[in-house]
Design a protein around this motif. Structure first.
Motif, PDB file in Angstrom:
ATOM      1  N   ASN A  45      44.166 -22.955 -95.446  1.00 32.21           N
ATOM      2  CA  ASN A  45      43.271 -23.813 -94.680  1.00 32.21           C
ATOM      3  C   ASN A  45      41.827 -23.656 -95.164  1.00 32.21           C
ATOM      4  O   ASN A  45      41.497 -22.651 -95.800  1.00 32.21           O
ATOM      5  CB  ASN A  45      43.334 -23.435 -93.191  1.00 32.21           C
ATOM      6  CG  ASN A  45      44.693 -23.694 -92.586  1.00 32.21           C
ATOM      7  OD1 ASN A  45      45.056 -24.826 -92.318  1.00 32.21           O
ATOM      8  ND2 ASN A  45      45.467 -22.624 -92.378  1.00 32.21           N
ATOM      9  N   PRO A  46      40.960 -24.630 -94.859  1.00 35.66           N
ATOM     10  CA  PRO A  46      39.555 -24.463 -95.214  1.00 35.66           C
ATOM     11  C   PRO A  46      38.949 -23.160 -94.690  1.00 35.66           C
ATOM     12  O   PRO A  46      38.075 -22.574 -95.346  1.00 35.66           O
ATOM     13  CB  PRO A  46      38.896 -25.692 -94.561  1.00 35.66           C
ATOM     14  CG  PRO A  46      39.970 -26.736 -94.591  1.00 35.66           C
ATOM     15  CD  PRO A  46      41.248 -25.981 -94.316  1.00 35.66           C
ATOM     16  N   LEU A  47      39.413 -22.681 -93.528  1.00 38.81           N
ATOM     17  CA  LEU A  47      38.944 -21.401 -93.015  1.00 38.81           C
ATOM     18  C   LEU A  47      39.219 -20.284 -94.017  1.00 38.81           C
ATOM     19  O   LEU A  47      38.402 -19.367 -94.199  1.00 38.81           O
ATOM     20  CB  LEU A  47      39.618 -21.092 -91.680  1.00 38.81           C
ATOM     21  CG  LEU A  47      39.350 -19.723 -91.067  1.00 38.81           C
ATOM     22  CD1 LEU A  47      37.868 -19.551 -90.742  1.00 38.81           C
ATOM     23  CD2 LEU A  47      40.197 -19.526 -89.812  1.00 38.81           C
ATOM     24  N   ASP A  48      40.372 -20.336 -94.690  1.00 39.98           N
ATOM     25  CA  ASP A  48      40.703 -19.326 -95.698  1.00 39.98           C
ATOM     26  C   ASP A  48      39.742 -19.386 -96.882  1.00 39.98           C
ATOM     27  O   ASP A  48      39.347 -18.354 -97.429  1.00 39.98           O
ATOM     28  CB  ASP A  48      42.141 -19.511 -96.185  1.00 39.98           C
ATOM     29  CG  ASP A  48      43.159 -19.432 -95.077  1.00 39.98           C
ATOM     30  OD1 ASP A  48      42.862 -18.817 -94.037  1.00 39.98           O
ATOM     31  OD2 ASP A  48      44.255 -19.980 -95.233  1.00 39.98           O
ATOM     32  N   LEU A  49      39.395 -20.613 -97.294  1.00 37.03           N
ATOM     33  CA  LEU A  49      38.450 -20.759 -98.393  1.00 37.03           C
ATOM     34  C   LEU A  49      37.099 -20.157 -98.027  1.00 37.03           C
ATOM     35  O   LEU A  49      36.477 -19.458 -98.838  1.00 37.03           O
ATOM     36  CB  LEU A  49      38.266 -22.232 -98.762  1.00 37.03           C
ATOM     37  CG  LEU A  49      39.497 -23.067 -99.100  1.00 37.03           C
ATOM     38  CD1 LEU A  49      39.070 -24.422 -99.634  1.00 37.03           C
ATOM     39  CD2 LEU A  49      40.389 -22.366-100.093  1.00 37.03           C
ATOM     40  N   HIS A 302      44.524 -21.929-103.199  1.00 41.94           N
ATOM     41  CA  HIS A 302      43.107 -22.063-102.855  1.00 41.94           C
ATOM     42  C   HIS A 302      42.413 -23.046-103.795  1.00 41.94           C
ATOM     43  O   HIS A 302      41.620 -23.889-103.352  1.00 41.94           O
ATOM     44  CB  HIS A 302      42.428 -20.697-102.932  1.00 41.94           C
ATOM     45  CG  HIS A 302      42.556 -19.894-101.675  1.00 41.94           C
ATOM     46  ND1 HIS A 302      41.467 -19.444-100.960  1.00 41.94           N
ATOM     47  CD2 HIS A 302      43.642 -19.467-100.992  1.00 41.94           C
ATOM     48  CE1 HIS A 302      41.879 -18.760 -99.904  1.00 41.94           C
ATOM     49  NE2 HIS A 302      43.201 -18.766 -99.902  1.00 41.94           N
ATOM     50  N   ALA A 303      42.707 -22.931-105.103  1.00 43.89           N
ATOM     51  CA  ALA A 303      42.084 -23.837-106.071  1.00 43.89           C
ATOM     52  C   ALA A 303      42.496 -25.285-105.822  1.00 43.89           C
ATOM     53  O   ALA A 303      41.673 -26.205-105.939  1.00 43.89           O
ATOM     54  CB  ALA A 303      42.452 -23.408-107.483  1.00 43.89           C
ATOM     55  N   LEU A 304      43.756 -25.505-105.453  1.00 48.36           N
ATOM     56  CA  LEU A 304      44.211 -26.861-105.148  1.00 48.36           C
ATOM     57  C   LEU A 304      43.469 -27.436-103.948  1.00 48.36           C
ATOM     58  O   LEU A 304      43.069 -28.604-103.945  1.00 48.36           O
ATOM     59  CB  LEU A 304      45.715 -26.857-104.860  1.00 48.36           C
ATOM     60  CG  LEU A 304      46.679 -27.026-106.024  1.00 48.36           C
ATOM     61  CD1 LEU A 304      48.111 -26.952-105.523  1.00 48.36           C
ATOM     62  CD2 LEU A 304      46.442 -28.355-106.739  1.00 48.36           C
ATOM     63  N   LEU A 305      43.305 -26.629-102.907  1.00 51.55           N
ATOM     64  CA  LEU A 305      42.622 -27.107-101.710  1.00 51.55           C
ATOM     65  C   LEU A 305      41.166 -27.450-102.007  1.00 51.55           C
ATOM     66  O   LEU A 305      40.596 -28.348-101.390  1.00 51.55           O
ATOM     67  CB  LEU A 305      42.705 -26.057-100.598  1.00 51.55           C
ATOM     68  CG  LEU A 305      42.181 -26.472 -99.226  1.00 51.55           C
ATOM     69  CD1 LEU A 305      42.876 -27.733 -98.722  1.00 51.55           C
ATOM     70  CD2 LEU A 305      42.344 -25.340 -98.220  1.00 51.55           C
TER      71      LEU A 305
END
Length: 334
Positions: A45-49, A302-305
């Motif tokens: 999720n964006p939170l993880d990024l 992460h890179a894909l998101l």
């Protein structure tokens, strides 16, 4: 039960390709009121990024296992945890910044936060819906109080949160307007949007105003959305933002329409998951999974998101299959 598990730890803040390391860690033990879950799938999720980049470094001590979505199977229960038995399939949103995250083969959670997985969802699908589903439920039901016949503007309708929000707003009886690139218009109208506006082709405000404005704006994109929302809001309209926007916003125009602003940082809970599960069972809500990667490829996820060199950001969610059986809709007890 094994005594160790494979987990992906965040070992340094920064770029995805240098931030993570796969390690063997002890399997956690459930305490009072807790269950131990064999994680079959999680998601990014964006939170993880933001966590990986270091936006919340005051809340995260390195090394740390991050991640918040889980779909899996209960394998053990702690004292007083009587709601589930080993073999039960569950899904949940783990508390943010509290204990071990979900990029691991096992995870411990308070039983009050878990719900039984909807039977029609695979574990990958359930993991992809947990955080975004709870987020849009809080945003549209608990904060905005969307009512039948109202008009809702969802910014970013092709994204992970946006795709769930379009469906939920439709299920609540609202007319749904969403912003999305032209190539995604058929996709978002297929989810239930009545009107799709290409945000890359110019200012969305005149198009929304031509429809008569909206009662609710859901901000999933940030930027100047907060300051522009009063331009499209009806009187006593509501704005819900899930984006932490550090730039100052001029909200003076909000007084002119008696606008209410809500800023949302999601909180887990079984009741929300059960409500979402009923929508899934009725066919009114489905997860949108844009990609599925194995646990060892968390950095690539992460890179894909972030829309990296692999060809851009997928529609919907990026799921992580921790075990091969995660794509099945039922899993035998361990």
């Amino acid at each position: 039960m094994p005594t160790s598990m494979r987990a992906v730890e965040l070992v340094r803040f920064g770029d995805a390709d240098t931030a993570f390391a796969t390690r063997e860690l002890p399997v956690p033990e459930p305490g009072p009121g807790q269950v131990l879950v064999r994680v079959l799938a999680t998601s990014v999720n964006p939170l993880d990024l933001q966590t990986r980049r270091g936006d919340y470094r005051d809340q995260v001590a390195l090394p740390s296992v991050i991640g918040n979505d889980v779909s899996g199977v209960v394998v053990a229960t702690g004292p007083g945890a009587d709601d589930f038995r080993p073999g039960d399939e569950v899904w949940y949103l783990a508390p943010v910044f509290a204990g071990q995250g979900t990029y691991a083969e096992f995870h411990v959670v308070d039983q009050a936060l878990a719900a039984r997985k909807p039977a029609r969802l695979s574990h990958v699908e359930a993991a992809g819906l947990a955080l975004v589903g709870v987020t849009v439920w809080e945003a549209l039901v608990e904060r905005a109080g969307v009512r039948p016949g109202e008009r809702v503007l969802v910014h970013g309708g092709a994204g992970g949160v946006g795709s769930a929000a379009v469906q939920l707003a439709r299920a609540l009886g609202a007319e749904v307007v969403t912003t999305a690139r032209a190539r995604d218009h058929a996709f978002v109208t297929g989810l239930g949007a009545d009107t799709a506006i290409d945000f890359s082709a110019g200012d969305h405000v005149p198009r929304v105003r031509a429809l008569g404005g909206v009662d609710v704006v859901l901000d999933t994109v940030g930027g100047d959305t907060l300051s522009r929302s009063p331009e499209v809001l009806a009187d006593r309209g509501r704005v819900v933002s899930i984006v932490d926007t550090p730039e100052p916003q001029n909200l003076l125009a909000a007084w002119g329409v008696n606008a209410t602003y809500h800023f949302l940082f999601v909180s887990p809970g079984r009741a929300k998951l059960e409500a979402l599960g009923r929508l899934v069972d009725r066919g009114e809500l489905r997860p949108v999974i844009g990609a599925v990667l194995p646990l060892a490829d968390v950095a690539r996820a992460h890179a894909l998101l972030e829309g990296g060199s692999s060809g851009g950001r997928p529609r919907g969610k990026i799921a992580v299959a921790v075990h091969p059986e995660a794509d099945g809709r039922s899993t035998p007890a361990p």
